[in-house]
Design a protein around this motif. Structure first.
Motif, PDB file in Angstrom:
ATOM      1  N   LEU A  21       0.835  -1.189   0.000  1.00 29.58           N
ATOM      2  CA  LEU A  21       0.000   0.000   0.000  1.00 29.58           C
ATOM      3  C   LEU A  21       0.874   1.243   0.000  1.00 29.58           C
ATOM      4  O   LEU A  21       1.797   1.365   0.818  1.00 29.58           O
ATOM      5  CB  LEU A  21      -0.907   0.006   1.229  1.00 29.58           C
ATOM      6  N   ALA A  32      -0.631   0.302   7.948  1.00 27.10           N
ATOM      7  CA  ALA A  32      -2.011   0.620   7.578  1.00 27.10           C
ATOM      8  C   ALA A  32      -2.958  -0.514   7.981  1.00 27.10           C
ATOM      9  O   ALA A  32      -2.596  -1.694   7.962  1.00 27.10           O
ATOM     10  CB  ALA A  32      -2.107   0.866   6.075  1.00 27.10           C
ATOM     11  N   HIS A  33      -4.192  -0.148   8.343  1.00 31.71           N
ATOM     12  CA  HIS A  33      -5.247  -1.108   8.663  1.00 31.71           C
ATOM     13  C   HIS A  33      -6.101  -1.325   7.422  1.00 31.71           C
ATOM     14  O   HIS A  33      -6.416  -0.373   6.707  1.00 31.71           O
ATOM     15  CB  HIS A  33      -6.139  -0.589   9.784  1.00 31.71           C
ATOM     16  N   VAL A  34      -6.524  -2.575   7.178  1.00 31.44           N
ATOM     17  CA  VAL A  34      -7.232  -2.896   5.942  1.00 31.44           C
ATOM     18  C   VAL A  34      -8.403  -3.830   6.234  1.00 31.44           C
ATOM     19  O   VAL A  34      -8.280  -4.792   7.007  1.00 31.44           O
ATOM     20  CB  VAL A  34      -6.294  -3.561   4.918  1.00 31.44           C
ATOM     21  N   VAL A  36     -11.344  -5.943   3.758  1.00 38.06           N
ATOM     22  CA  VAL A  36     -11.828  -6.289   2.429  1.00 38.06           C
ATOM     23  C   VAL A  36     -13.351  -6.328   2.503  1.00 38.06           C
ATOM     24  O   VAL A  36     -13.919  -7.112   3.276  1.00 38.06           O
ATOM     25  CB  VAL A  36     -11.284  -7.642   1.956  1.00 38.06           C
ATOM     26  N   ASN A  42      -9.403  -8.324   9.445  1.00 41.67           N
ATOM     27  CA  ASN A  42      -8.885  -6.968   9.631  1.00 41.67           C
ATOM     28  C   ASN A  42      -7.375  -7.097   9.618  1.00 41.67           C
ATOM     29  O   ASN A  42      -6.779  -7.587  10.574  1.00 41.67           O
ATOM     30  CB  ASN A  42      -9.388  -6.409  10.967  1.00 41.67           C
ATOM     31  N   TRP A  43      -6.748  -6.689   8.507  1.00 39.00           N
ATOM     32  CA  TRP A  43      -5.323  -6.897   8.328  1.00 39.00           C
ATOM     33  C   TRP A  43      -4.525  -5.640   8.654  1.00 39.00           C
ATOM     34  O   TRP A  43      -5.051  -4.520   8.607  1.00 39.00           O
ATOM     35  CB  TRP A  43      -5.026  -7.313   6.882  1.00 39.00           C
ATOM     36  N   LEU A  63     -10.910  -2.556  -1.040  1.00 43.82           N
ATOM     37  CA  LEU A  63     -10.211  -2.390   0.229  1.00 43.82           C
ATOM     38  C   LEU A  63     -10.669  -1.099   0.906  1.00 43.82           C
ATOM     39  O   LEU A  63     -10.759  -0.051   0.265  1.00 43.82           O
ATOM     40  CB  LEU A  63      -8.701  -2.316   0.016  1.00 43.82           C
ATOM     41  N   VAL A  65      -9.187   1.244   3.714  1.00 46.43           N
ATOM     42  CA  VAL A  65      -7.847   1.405   4.283  1.00 46.43           C
ATOM     43  C   VAL A  65      -7.829   2.579   5.247  1.00 46.43           C
ATOM     44  O   VAL A  65      -8.456   3.612   5.011  1.00 46.43           O
ATOM     45  CB  VAL A  65      -6.802   1.633   3.164  1.00 46.43           C
ATOM     46  N   VAL A  91      -3.481   4.455  -2.678  1.00 48.39           N
ATOM     47  CA  VAL A  91      -4.674   4.843  -1.929  1.00 48.39           C
ATOM     48  C   VAL A  91      -4.635   6.348  -1.693  1.00 48.39           C
ATOM     49  O   VAL A  91      -3.620   6.892  -1.251  1.00 48.39           O
ATOM     50  CB  VAL A  91      -4.760   4.099  -0.584  1.00 48.39           C
ATOM     51  N   PRO A 106     -11.701   0.150   9.845  1.00 44.74           N
ATOM     52  CA  PRO A 106     -10.672  -0.872   9.957  1.00 44.74           C
ATOM     53  C   PRO A 106     -10.134  -1.136  11.358  1.00 44.74           C
ATOM     54  O   PRO A 106      -9.724  -2.248  11.639  1.00 44.74           O
ATOM     55  CB  PRO A 106      -9.564  -0.333   9.032  1.00 44.74           C
TER      56      PRO A 106
END
Length: 722
Positions: A21, A32-34, A36, A42-43, A63, A65, A91, A106
């Motif tokens: 990202l 960063a928090h992601v 989908v 929550n990645w 996404l 973000v 982004v 996120p």
């Protein structure tokens, strides 16, 4: 039982997409928090902005973000993946757009039917907000209790410590019976405000029946390569005053350092019928923050010192009966660390927050020559401490989040003092009482949440166990203590009947422990003399929410319906001019809300909102305080690449003919704001804002001591980045 069964399932890797990202400026988005959209999970990106989506979502996917400091970025569609390589995803910032994204925030652990609205920093600047209450002007179902700068925000008819306010990672807590207002907070220091309507007790424990308002201070980026300066200047008439803010961001120690300061000074404002006395206020403060990549994750640290002085609390008799907060101090420290993992446990996050807080209330009586004859003062100070540890893993097609958090207030000290004026108008102390010598409260919680798909249905559940304790030493009530435990939870089921449309039904249970001062304080409050009740029981809630979301590339809308019941309602009641506390039966709040966002053309957007709520005490069918009248809001804005920026905001409220016990009927009204500006360059941006453009006269709130809201005012602002 469903949660316990799914927890023992063993995760099996399915496959992964590796993404990097980067921001619109090409800088990697470390930490960063992601999310989908449409998938569970929550990645968190690593220190190089890389994340591995496991299992692989179906292409194309969207996404959502947020940067490492939590500030939201624009959703981005990924329609192509480099096989066996690293796919770069760019982004952009949300900017001025109010984003309706359901519960897709996120880094907030939310129940599935929550209504989440994100407001970017440029939106706050364009609307010229000066307080947290003004931030909520476009949020369906939001309301304020009280007038002036000290007015208290609330969500879904639930202020008075039933809506949780967070500043960065820490709670904003006050012993005011009206609830916290964060009067000291200057919106010019914020990058974003997140407003979540709906129960939040599983994630945050006591005090989140109505929802969560989280304000995020501006933070440096974890990877900072150059020094920059951001500034703003403003001057206003109608609500006469001025303000200035500036911060510097520069590389330091492998990360980014931000140092900033701010000040605002406003006089008594003018309503359409004349000057409203006791509406002046002043705030200033300084802050510093550092954020950087450490140990494969992102470490952040921040400090804020904020001061509010002579904050008036206007009422119809303000010339001779003055109420004000001459001093409100807040010093806050927050620390956080988050990093991803490549094993079954995908991420871990930790945060600690500490706050030192002091609030002084003065109630003055003046003679006909405006000389003071009497002053009653309450002086309250305390310290707050909170921590949170949270981890997440996948379980086949499900997602499990577990954690522990705690919050507490210690060293609460309250003094009540009375003064009387002599013949020359000088005040002399005649009485002093230690209302609370030392009191403390603690709340420790264990929580878990699980979400996943079974066939065409989405299931989400969460459970939390809290252990709460309060104690008092000395003061009016002497030595006393309470202890209790509480269970919170929610369960939701969702269905996507057609593409881009999802429907969610949710049930939840929460609790709210009384404030220390609800139990142990005796002295002056903003409304009158008040005496606590050590025997108060905690409130509990049963809450049902229905949410419908629909989104396309150009527009999105959401509708909500809810029914909340509060048991053992803590009520402030009056006897011969003095106030007391008691638990009273059951209260019910119901309502519907609608919000929509439309992209009209490349640079323009339209935001709509509508709401209707009703609330009553079931014991006798009487109306509740703080229930907003039905209303509509509209924001139309255009931000062109040529430099022209303009905005129109309209709001309409129906007549409130069913006021609560401490409220008055409020007539219907319509008001409009407008702003126009020009961006000469990134370093020089000028804007003129007109609030209440048509100089409409309407009460600032439904409170029985309400005064008229500000009339027409003009604010000229200059801001930029060097």
């Amino acid at each position: 039982k469903l949660i316990l069964v799914l927890v023992v399932v063993v995760a099996v890797p399915v496959g992964a997409f590796d993404l990097q990202l980067v921001g619109i400026d090409g800088a990697v988005l470390a930490g960063a928090h992601v999310i989908v959209v449409g998938e569970v999970g929550n990645w968190v990106a690593d220190g190089k902005g890389v994340l591995s989506l496991d299992p692989e979502p179906e292409i194309p996917f969207v996404l959502v973000v947020a940067r490492a400091d939590g500030v939201a970025l624009k959703p981005v569609t990924v329609d192509e993946i480099l096989p066996g390589g690293l796919t770069i995803v760019t982004v952009d910032a949300v900017g001025g757009t109010v984003t309706v994204v359901g519960a897709d925030v996120p880094d907030l652990e939310l129940p599935p039917a929550a209504a989440a609205t994100l407001m970017g920093g440029s939106d706050l600047k364009q609307r010229g907000v000066t307080s947290l209450v003004e931030v909520l002007e476009t949020i369906p179902g939001a309301e304020q209790s009280g007038e002036g700068q000290s007015a208290v925000p609330g969500l879904r008819g639930l202020p008075k410590h039933r809506t949780l306010i967070l500043l960065d990672d820490g709670r904003v807590v006050t012993e005011r019976r009206a609830g916290p207002s964060a009067t000291f907070l200057d919106p010019d220091t914020l990058d974003e405000v997140e407003v979540v309507r709906g129960p939040g007790s599983v994630a945050y424990g006591s005090g989140a029946f109505g929802g969560i308002i989280r304000a995020r201070s501006r933070m440096p980026q974890p990877i900072t390569e150059e020094t920059s300066v951001r500034y703003s200047l403003r001057g206003a008439q109608g609500t006469p005053g001025w303000g200035a803010a500036a911060d510097v961001m520069t590389p330091l120690g492998g990360g980014g350092l931000l140092v900033g300061a701010h000040i605002r000074d406003y006089g008594d404002y003018s309503s359409p019928e004349g000057t409203v006395y006791d509406s002046r206020w002043e705030t200033w403060g300084a802050r510093a923050a550092w954020q950087g990549v450490v140990g494969g994750g992102v470490l952040r640290a921040g400090w804020r010192s904020d001061r509010a002085r002579d904050v008036g609390k206007p009422n119809p008799d303000s010339r001779t009966k003055r109420r004000s907060y001459p001093l409100e101090d807040s010093d806050r420290l927050n620390l956080g660390f988050e990093r991803p993992f490549s094993g079954p446990w995908q991420r871990v996050s930790m945060s600690v927050a500490w706050d030192r807080y002091r609030l002084v209330l003065d109630k003055d009586r003046l003679d006909d020559e405006l000389r003071p004859t009497q002053r009653d003062r309450s002086d309250i100070e305390a310290n707050d401490l909170s921590f949170r540890i949270e981890s997440e893993r996948s379980l086949l097609a499900a997602r499990l989040v577990v954690g522990i958090d705690g919050s507490g207030r210690y060293g609460l000290h309250a003094i009540s003092t009375s003064y009387r004026g002599d013949d020359g108008g000088e005040l002399e102390e005649v009485f002093r009482e230690t209302a609370v010598d030392s009191a403390q409260s603690e709340d420790y919680g264990l929580f878990a949440a699980l979400s996943g798909d079974v066939g065409v249905f989405r299931f989400t559940g969460g459970v939390r166990t809290d252990f709460v304790r309060s104690s008092n030493s000395g003061g009016t009530f002497g030595d006393a203590s309470t202890s209790d435990s509480a269970v919170s939870g929610y369960f939701g089921v969702g269905l996507d009947p057609v593409p881009d449309l999802n429907i969610t039904l949710q049930v939840a249970r929460g609790f709210r422990d009384p404030l220390l001062s609800d139990r142990y304080f005796r002295g002056e409050s903003g409304r009158g003399f008040i005496t606590g009740n050590p025997d108060l029981r905690a409130e509990t809630s049963k809450q049902v929410d229905l949410a419908v979301h629909y989104r396309t590339e150009k527009w999105q809308w959401a509708g909500y319906a809810f029914l909340y019941r509060i048991q053992d309602l803590i009520e402030r009641y009056q006897v011969e001019g003095d106030y007391f506390f008691r638990n009273r039966g059951e209260a019910e709040i119901s309502g519907v809300e609608f919000e929509a966002a439309f992209s009209l053309w490349d640079s323009a957007s339209l935001i709509l909102g509508a709401w209707w709520l009703d609330g009553e005490v079931l014991d006798d069918g009487s109306a509740m305080d703080d229930i907003p009248a039905p209303g509509l809001s509209l924001v139309l804005r255009d931000e062109r690449s040529t430099g022209l920026r303009w905005m129109v905001r309209g709001a309409a409220s129906a007549r409130d003919d069913r006021p609560g016990p401490s409220e008055l009927e409020v007539p219907s009204y319509f008001m409009m704001d407008a702003a126009v500006g020009w961006s000469f360059s990134e370093a020089f941006q000028l804007q003129l804002l007109a609030r209440n453009l048509f100089d409409r006269a309407y009460p600032g709130s439904a409170d029985e001591d309400a005064v008229l809201a500000p009339g027409r005012s003009l604010t000229l602002s200059l801001r930029g980045r060097l």
